[in-house]
Motif scaffolding. Sequence first.
Motif, short mmCIF file in Angstrom:
data_model
loop_
_atom_site.label_atom_id
_atom_site.label_comp_id
_atom_site.label_asym_id
_atom_site.label_seq_id
_atom_site.Cartn_x
_atom_site.Cartn_y
_atom_site.Cartn_z
N LEU A 278 6.13 -6.94 -49.94
CA LEU A 278 6.36 -8.31 -50.40
C LEU A 278 7.56 -8.43 -51.35
O LEU A 278 8.37 -9.36 -51.19
N PRO A 279 7.73 -7.54 -52.34
CA PRO A 279 8.95 -7.64 -53.17
C PRO A 279 10.22 -7.44 -52.35
O PRO A 279 11.20 -8.18 -52.54
N ALA A 280 10.22 -6.46 -51.46
CA ALA A 280 11.41 -6.19 -50.65
C ALA A 280 11.76 -7.39 -49.78
O ALA A 280 12.94 -7.70 -49.55
N ARG A 281 10.76 -8.11 -49.33
CA ARG A 281 10.96 -9.27 -48.45
C ARG A 281 11.85 -10.33 -49.10
O ARG A 281 12.55 -11.07 -48.40
N ARG A 282 11.88 -10.38 -50.42
CA ARG A 282 12.70 -11.38 -51.11
C ARG A 282 14.20 -11.16 -50.87
O ARG A 282 14.99 -12.10 -50.98
N CYS A 283 14.56 -9.92 -50.54
CA CYS A 283 15.97 -9.62 -50.27
C CYS A 283 16.27 -9.48 -48.79
O CYS A 283 17.41 -9.17 -48.42
N PHE A 284 15.31 -9.70 -47.92
CA PHE A 284 15.53 -9.62 -46.48
C PHE A 284 16.67 -10.53 -46.01
O PHE A 284 17.48 -10.12 -45.17
N PRO A 285 16.76 -11.79 -46.51
CA PRO A 285 17.83 -12.67 -46.02
C PRO A 285 19.21 -12.06 -46.17
O PRO A 285 20.06 -12.21 -45.27
N ALA B 91 11.15 -1.40 -47.54
CA ALA B 91 11.45 -1.39 -48.97
C ALA B 91 12.57 -0.39 -49.28
O ALA B 91 13.44 -0.66 -50.11
N SER B 92 12.55 0.76 -48.63
CA SER B 92 13.57 1.78 -48.89
C SER B 92 14.94 1.32 -48.38
O SER B 92 15.97 1.62 -49.00
N ILE B 93 14.96 0.60 -47.27
CA ILE B 93 16.22 0.07 -46.75
C ILE B 93 16.79 -0.96 -47.71
O ILE B 93 17.98 -0.94 -48.03
N VAL B 94 15.95 -1.85 -48.19
CA VAL B 94 16.38 -2.87 -49.16
C VAL B 94 16.90 -2.21 -50.43
O VAL B 94 17.95 -2.58 -50.96
#
Length: 219
Positions: free
Chosen positions: A102-109, A165-168
Motif C-alpha cells: 500500500l505505501p509503494a502504491r502511492r508512487c506507482f503513477p 515495493a522494492s522496484i519503487v
Amino acid sequence: MISLYGFDVSNYYNMIKLALAYKEVDYNRVNIYPNQSPEFLALSPIGKVPMLETTEGCLCETSVILEYIDSQYPTPSLYPSDAFAKAKVKELAKMCELYLELPARRCFPEVFFGQQVSLETKKETKRALIKGIEALARVAKFNPYLAGNEFTAADIFFLYSADMASIVAKKTFDIDLLVMAPGAKELLLLLKEMPLVQQISEDRKIADIEFKKYIASLG
C-alpha cells in the motif's frame, strides 16, 4: 464452477490466480477492470478486483477470497492447522499488504505510468517502506519461507507486495529495500523461480500492453 473477475496486471488478482493454480482448481476467468457500472457494483460493492463468484454468491477482498479458497479446496493448504501458527501467517500477510504494497502504491503513477508524484508523497512513502520492511524483518522467519519451512498465503502476499515495493524503492529513492530484511531477497528469488509464478508473470507481460492503453484512454 467458481469465476474469478479481474485482470492479469493486478497484483491482488495474481495472488488469487497463484493460489488457485497452486491448488490446481479449475475456474472461469472473467477479464475486467475496476469500474463503477451498476452491473459490476452488483457483484463487487466498491467496483474493484479481484472478485470471486461462487454458487452461493460473490466475495471480494483478497485475504477473504484466499481464506475461502483454502477452506473449499484444502489441499495443499495455504494456512497451518494450528490456531496460533495460522494467525501468524495472517499477520505476516497483512504486514506485507499494509506496510509494503500500500505505501509503494502511492508512487506507482510515477514509477510505472510516467506521471508526477509530489515530493511530500515520496518522503512519506520512503519513511513508510523503510519502517515496514524493518517491521517485517522482526517477525518473518525466512526459513526459507516467510512463516517457516512451508509455503503459505503469507508468501503469496510477500511475492506481489515486496516485489513492487522494492522496484519503487530502487527507482524512486535508489535504495535496496529488501537488504534491510535478511533473507527477503533470497525468498523473493525462490518464489519467482516457481513455474506457476513464471507463467503468471508471462500472462502479466502480455496483459500490460492493453492495460497501458486502457490507462491512457482514461486521460
